[in-house]
Motif scaffolding. Structure first.
Motif, short mmCIF file in Angstrom:
data_model
loop_
_atom_site.label_atom_id
_atom_site.label_comp_id
_atom_site.label_asym_id
_atom_site.label_seq_id
_atom_site.Cartn_x
_atom_site.Cartn_y
_atom_site.Cartn_z
N CYS A 1 33.31 67.07 -5.88
CA CYS A 1 33.84 68.38 -5.48
C CYS A 1 34.19 68.44 -4.00
N HIS A 2 33.93 67.38 -3.24
CA HIS A 2 34.32 67.30 -1.84
C HIS A 2 35.71 66.69 -1.75
N ILE A 3 36.66 67.48 -1.25
CA ILE A 3 38.05 67.05 -1.15
C ILE A 3 38.41 66.90 0.33
N TYR A 4 38.90 65.73 0.69
CA TYR A 4 39.28 65.45 2.09
C TYR A 4 40.41 66.38 2.52
N GLU A 5 40.23 67.04 3.67
CA GLU A 5 41.24 67.95 4.21
C GLU A 5 41.84 67.45 5.51
N GLY A 6 41.18 66.50 6.18
CA GLY A 6 41.68 65.99 7.45
C GLY A 6 40.54 65.78 8.41
N PHE A 7 40.90 65.49 9.64
CA PHE A 7 39.90 65.28 10.67
C PHE A 7 39.61 66.59 11.39
N TYR A 8 38.34 66.81 11.69
CA TYR A 8 37.99 67.80 12.70
C TYR A 8 38.16 67.04 13.99
N TYR A 9 39.04 67.54 14.87
CA TYR A 9 39.41 66.80 16.08
C TYR A 9 39.47 67.79 17.23
N GLU A 10 38.57 67.63 18.17
CA GLU A 10 38.50 68.53 19.31
C GLU A 10 38.77 67.74 20.59
N ARG A 11 39.69 68.24 21.41
CA ARG A 11 40.03 67.61 22.69
C ARG A 11 39.46 68.44 23.83
N ASN A 12 38.82 67.76 24.76
CA ASN A 12 38.32 68.40 25.97
C ASN A 12 38.41 67.37 27.09
N LEU A 13 39.48 67.47 27.91
CA LEU A 13 39.78 66.49 28.95
C LEU A 13 39.89 65.10 28.30
N ASN A 14 39.02 64.16 28.64
CA ASN A 14 39.10 62.83 28.04
C ASN A 14 38.09 62.62 26.91
N ILE A 15 37.49 63.69 26.43
CA ILE A 15 36.49 63.62 25.36
C ILE A 15 37.14 64.03 24.04
N ARG A 16 36.92 63.23 23.00
CA ARG A 16 37.42 63.52 21.66
C ARG A 16 36.23 63.59 20.71
N THR A 17 36.04 64.77 20.14
CA THR A 17 34.96 64.98 19.16
C THR A 17 35.58 64.90 17.77
N ILE A 18 34.98 64.07 16.90
CA ILE A 18 35.59 63.78 15.61
C ILE A 18 34.56 63.90 14.50
N ALA A 19 34.98 64.55 13.40
CA ALA A 19 34.21 64.61 12.15
C ALA A 19 35.23 64.64 11.01
N ILE A 20 34.75 64.62 9.80
CA ILE A 20 35.61 64.71 8.62
C ILE A 20 35.52 66.12 8.07
N GLN A 21 36.67 66.74 7.81
CA GLN A 21 36.69 68.09 7.25
C GLN A 21 37.03 68.02 5.77
N THR A 22 36.22 68.68 4.95
CA THR A 22 36.45 68.70 3.51
C THR A 22 36.42 70.14 2.99
#
Length: 137
Positions: free
Chosen positions: A61-82
């Motif tokens: 029941c978990h369907i891939y929707e894309g990346f959670y991607y947050e930019r802050n200067l040179n920092i990239r925060t990444i997770a999987i969004q479903t």
């Protein structure tokens, strides 16, 4: 005759569209942790990289929707969004881990810090794995 046809159309629409039924599945969004990633030791400025990120899909029941991607200067925060479909017949996903590709283009000559979300600890605090990758000219 026209009134009879209009009445027939109205009755057909009324019967076909029951107000009490909800045929739309219910779902909610859920972030999944990054299980692993294969990142280069360095980036070359203005080059495009395909970065593979692996995650574990908990259920069918978990369907891939894309990346959670947050930019802050040179920092990239990444997770999987479903999206998680709320239904009773979910089963454990049998194909794991799953790999998704993120395209990344470094545009500065400073290092990038990737914060890979690993989930939450027992107190509900976010856990990250931080990877610093330098950029060469």
């Amino acid at each position: 005759m026209k009134q009879f046809i209009l009445l027939l159309v109205f009755v057909t629409i009324f019967i076909g569209c029951s107000v009490g039924e909800d045929n739309n599945p219910k779902f909610h969004l859920e972030l999944l942790p990054i299980d692993s990633a294969v990142l280069p030791l360095e980036f070359k400025k203005d080059s495009i990289y395909e970065l593979p990120f692996n995650y574990i899909r908990p259920s069918t029941c978990h369907i891939y929707e894309g990346f959670y991607y947050e930019r802050n200067l040179n920092i990239r925060t990444i997770a999987i969004q479903t999206s998680v479909i709320e239904q009773d017949n979910c089963t454990t996903a049998t194909v794991n881990p799953i790999t998704q590709i993120l395209q990344f283009k470094p545009t500065t000559e400073t290092s990038y810090i990737f914060k890979l979300w690993k989930g939450k600890d027992a107190n509900g605090v976010d856990i990250y794995e931080e990877i610093t990758i330098p950029v060469i000219p």
